[in-house]
Design a protein around this motif. Structure first.
Motif, mmCIF file in Angstrom:
data_model
loop_
_atom_site.group_PDB
_atom_site.id
_atom_site.type_symbol
_atom_site.label_atom_id
_atom_site.label_comp_id
_atom_site.label_asym_id
_atom_site.label_seq_id
_atom_site.Cartn_x
_atom_site.Cartn_y
_atom_site.Cartn_z
ATOM 1 N N VAL A 164 0.841 -1.200 0.000
ATOM 2 C CA VAL A 164 0.000 0.000 0.000
ATOM 3 C C VAL A 164 0.877 1.252 0.000
ATOM 4 N N ASP A 165 1.959 1.212 0.755
ATOM 5 C CA ASP A 165 2.878 2.358 0.780
ATOM 6 C C ASP A 165 3.515 2.581 -0.594
ATOM 7 N N TYR A 166 3.899 1.491 -1.262
ATOM 8 C CA TYR A 166 4.467 1.619 -2.602
ATOM 9 C C TYR A 166 3.438 2.144 -3.604
ATOM 10 N N LEU A 167 2.217 1.670 -3.488
ATOM 11 C CA LEU A 167 1.163 2.173 -4.378
ATOM 12 C C LEU A 167 0.924 3.660 -4.151
ATOM 13 N N ARG A 168 0.942 4.056 -2.892
ATOM 14 C CA ARG A 168 0.776 5.477 -2.559
ATOM 15 C C ARG A 168 1.915 6.294 -3.170
ATOM 16 N N LEU A 169 3.130 5.780 -3.088
ATOM 17 C CA LEU A 169 4.293 6.450 -3.652
ATOM 18 C C LEU A 169 4.197 6.526 -5.180
ATOM 19 N N ILE A 170 3.754 5.442 -5.805
ATOM 20 C CA ILE A 170 3.576 5.438 -7.266
ATOM 21 C C ILE A 170 2.542 6.468 -7.686
ATOM 22 N N LEU A 171 1.441 6.562 -6.948
ATOM 23 C CA LEU A 171 0.421 7.573 -7.257
ATOM 24 C C LEU A 171 1.001 8.980 -7.141
ATOM 25 N N PHE A 172 1.760 9.225 -6.096
ATOM 26 C CA PHE A 172 2.344 10.545 -5.904
ATOM 27 C C PHE A 172 3.304 10.891 -7.040
ATOM 28 N N VAL A 173 4.193 9.966 -7.383
ATOM 29 C CA VAL A 173 5.166 10.215 -8.451
ATOM 30 C C VAL A 173 4.450 10.409 -9.787
ATOM 31 N N SER A 174 3.402 9.623 -10.041
ATOM 32 C CA SER A 174 2.625 9.789 -11.277
ATOM 33 C C SER A 174 1.993 11.173 -11.337
ATOM 34 N N GLY A 175 1.458 11.611 -10.218
ATOM 35 C CA GLY A 175 0.881 12.954 -10.164
ATOM 36 C C GLY A 175 1.913 14.034 -10.404
ATOM 37 N N VAL A 176 3.099 13.862 -9.839
ATOM 38 C CA VAL A 176 4.181 14.840 -10.050
ATOM 39 C C VAL A 176 4.569 14.871 -11.523
ATOM 40 N N LEU A 177 4.730 13.696 -12.131
ATOM 41 C CA LEU A 177 5.109 13.657 -13.548
ATOM 42 C C LEU A 177 4.042 14.286 -14.437
ATOM 43 N N LEU A 178 2.774 14.060 -14.121
ATOM 44 C CA LEU A 178 1.707 14.719 -14.882
ATOM 45 C C LEU A 178 1.728 16.227 -14.641
ATOM 46 N N GLY A 179 1.939 16.608 -13.410
ATOM 47 C CA GLY A 179 1.920 18.022 -13.052
ATOM 48 C C GLY A 179 3.018 18.838 -13.704
ATOM 49 N N VAL A 180 4.205 18.257 -13.873
ATOM 50 C CA VAL A 180 5.284 19.032 -14.489
ATOM 51 C C VAL A 180 5.072 19.172 -15.991
ATOM 52 N N GLN A 181 4.131 18.437 -16.565
ATOM 53 C CA GLN A 181 3.813 18.590 -17.985
ATOM 54 C C GLN A 181 2.925 19.813 -18.244
ATOM 55 N N VAL A 182 2.191 20.237 -17.230
ATOM 56 C CA VAL A 182 1.228 21.337 -17.406
ATOM 57 C C VAL A 182 1.901 22.620 -17.894
ATOM 58 N N LEU A 221 -0.217 18.570 -7.720
ATOM 59 C CA LEU A 221 -0.994 17.541 -8.408
ATOM 60 C C LEU A 221 -0.686 16.151 -7.854
ATOM 61 N N GLY A 222 0.574 15.883 -7.541
ATOM 62 C CA GLY A 222 0.936 14.604 -6.940
ATOM 63 C C GLY A 222 0.259 14.410 -5.598
ATOM 64 N N PHE A 223 0.288 15.447 -4.770
ATOM 65 C CA PHE A 223 -0.367 15.368 -3.470
ATOM 66 C C PHE A 223 -1.870 15.164 -3.619
ATOM 67 N N LEU A 278 -3.990 11.999 -2.416
ATOM 68 C CA LEU A 278 -5.019 12.229 -1.410
ATOM 69 C C LEU A 278 -6.381 11.729 -1.873
ATOM 70 N N VAL A 279 -6.743 12.063 -3.103
ATOM 71 C CA VAL A 279 -8.050 11.648 -3.624
ATOM 72 C C VAL A 279 -8.138 10.120 -3.703
ATOM 73 N N CYS A 280 -7.105 9.495 -4.211
ATOM 74 C CA CYS A 280 -7.113 8.024 -4.300
ATOM 75 C C CYS A 280 -7.157 7.397 -2.917
ATOM 76 N N GLU A 281 -6.391 7.934 -1.982
ATOM 77 C CA GLU A 281 -6.385 7.420 -0.611
ATOM 78 C C GLU A 281 -7.771 7.549 0.020
#
Length: 179
Positions: A5-23, A143-145, A149-152
């Motif tokens: 669960v911690d790894y999934l949370r970390l993956i979600l955060f990193v995915s959000g960061v990667l999407l966010g830096v594209q904006v 966006l990562g946060f 948060l929303v997924c959690e």
């Protein structure tokens, strides 16, 4: 299980960061295309503006009216074409001015009132780049946060709902059967 669960949370955060830096990169490419289209429309209108300067004191509306009032259908249709080019230039010029007003106005325009044809063009030709400036990092972290948060919250809400539903339908132990 907790580490998964911690790894999934970390993956979600990193995915959000990667999407966010594209904006910011998307907004930057939108601004570049908006500027290019505005310049192209200005160049298309330049010859007609010279005629308006020569014959109508610089008033392009009078030139358009002159073309449109001509009984020759070809020249009349030319007036409609000039008017379309002029209106497109005005629309693009206004959008570019609005885009460049403040540091955030470009983001606002892309999100809430974009030039739809230009946004689609950028979307179809978007080159994924990572701009590592303050805006990109800030948007990426936010966006990562938010994604984490929303997924959690959704997962916790679903878990509690399932637990509550299970308890509601779980057969109650009959007190007489224990005796």
């Amino acid at each position: 299980m907790k580490s998964i669960v911690d790894y999934l949370r970390l993956i979600l955060f990193v995915s959000g960061v990667l999407l966010g830096v594209q904006v910011p990169a998307f907004v930057d490419q939108y601004g570049q295309r908006l500027q290019a289209h505005t310049q192209e429309a200005k160049l298309s209108l330049a010859e007609f503006q010279r005629d308006a300067d020569r014959f109508f004191g610089g008033d392009i509306q009078q030139l358009i009216a002159h073309y449109q009032q001509n009984p020759d259908q070809v020249i009349n249709a030319g007036g409609d074409s000039i008017q379309a080019i002029h209106q497109r230039y005005q629309l693009l010029s206004g959008a570019l001015t609005q885009f460049n007003q403040t540091d955030l106005s470009g983001f606002e325009q892309v999100a809430f009132e974009p030039m739809e044809d230009i946004r689609q063009e950028v979307w179809h030709n978007f080159s994924h780049t990572i701009m590592l400036d303050t805006r990109a990092i800030t948007i990426g972290l936010i966006l990562g946060f938010l994604l984490s948060l929303v997924c959690e919250l959704c997962l916790v809400g679903c878990g509690k709902s399932c637990k509550h539903a299970y308890r509601a339908i779980k057969p109650k132990a009959n007190p007489e059967s224990k005796a």
